[in-house]
Design a protein around this motif. Sequence first.
Motif, short mmCIF file in Angstrom:
data_model
loop_
_atom_site.label_atom_id
_atom_site.label_comp_id
_atom_site.label_asym_id
_atom_site.label_seq_id
_atom_site.Cartn_x
_atom_site.Cartn_y
_atom_site.Cartn_z
N GLY A 1 0.78 -1.22 0.00
CA GLY A 1 0.00 0.00 0.00
C GLY A 1 0.82 1.27 0.00
N VAL A 2 2.04 1.21 0.55
CA VAL A 2 2.86 2.42 0.69
C VAL A 2 4.13 2.34 -0.13
CG1 VAL A 2 4.08 3.92 2.32
CG2 VAL A 2 1.93 2.82 3.01
N ILE A 3 4.89 1.27 0.01
CA ILE A 3 6.22 1.19 -0.59
C ILE A 3 6.16 0.82 -2.07
CG2 ILE A 3 8.49 0.14 -0.41
CD1 ILE A 3 7.65 1.97 1.94
N ALA A 4 5.41 -0.25 -2.40
CA ALA A 4 5.41 -0.75 -3.78
C ALA A 4 4.97 0.29 -4.81
CB ALA A 4 4.54 -2.01 -3.87
N PRO A 5 3.88 1.06 -4.56
CA PRO A 5 3.50 2.06 -5.58
C PRO A 5 4.59 3.10 -5.83
CG PRO A 5 1.69 1.67 -4.05
CD PRO A 5 2.89 0.98 -3.48
N GLN A 6 5.32 3.48 -4.78
CA GLN A 6 6.41 4.44 -4.98
C GLN A 6 7.61 3.78 -5.66
OE1 GLN A 6 7.03 7.26 -1.57
NE2 GLN A 6 5.65 5.86 -0.52
#
Length: 292
Positions: A207-212
């Motif tokens: 939810g936080v790391i992968a999209p960035q």
Amino acid sequence: MSTVAALPDSRVAPAVDDAALTVVPTRHPWRWVIAGIALVLVAQFAHGLITNPGWDWSTFAQYITAASVLAALKVTIELTFWGTLLGFFLGIWLAIGRLSDNPVLQAISWSYVWLFRSIPLIVQLLFWFNIAYLYRTLSVGIPFGPEFYRFDVNGVLSGFTAAVIGLALHQAAYSAEIIRAGIISVDQGQWEAAKALGLPWRRQFFGVIAPQAMRGILPNAANEVISLFKGTSIVSTMAIAELFYQVQVIFGRNGRVVPLLMVATVWYIVLTTVLNIAQYYIERHFAKGSVR
């Protein structure tokens, strides 16, 4: 006591209206000269394509949509698809191993990346194509114990399968480094903020790391997919009927080398363009919220 005399009115600069100023654009004559030379060169090249009989466009038109060429193109696409899918799937786990705190996983992952990036792709493909020379049979069972099932390698491992294995294992080494670089490019504060919110590890990552991380992964990953797509031409050394091999077979029969090479070139350009368009839209999706 000294006094300072006021400046006479003749020495005070009068107010100037900016709208009344004449704006003179900067002249760039050499830009037009260079542009003119470039256009002349492009026109000469286009004229040569049209008028030079050596290009043999009639033969090109005859084979660009030939059934044998389209069947070979399908094989090329399948090799690219399976090589990319399996390569990135294995690359994800290798990247996780490189980033883990387990020294054994770190060593294995690093050694894999080092080894498969050191060996040329054509050597890997030929090795897997001749794997039956080392292992005529393989078995499934308990390690160093009884075996449950034995099968013949030549009966299972076809030329296409050997090519997919070689491409996937080669691709995994590069995709692992691309994925690892994307993950470590995310600011450490993002991890800390996700942990401070009390999110589970799965939600922290996806939810936080992968999209960035995807913003850094996608451009390099797309380059690797395109390189793999063009690199499938190497499997022609294994007599697999992909696009380049089939073109070689045809011009080996009729001697029309240049128009048949143009057939392969145009199809490579078309499918690379499709991949570029897909890359653009995927990158735009993951860029939401990062740019205004």
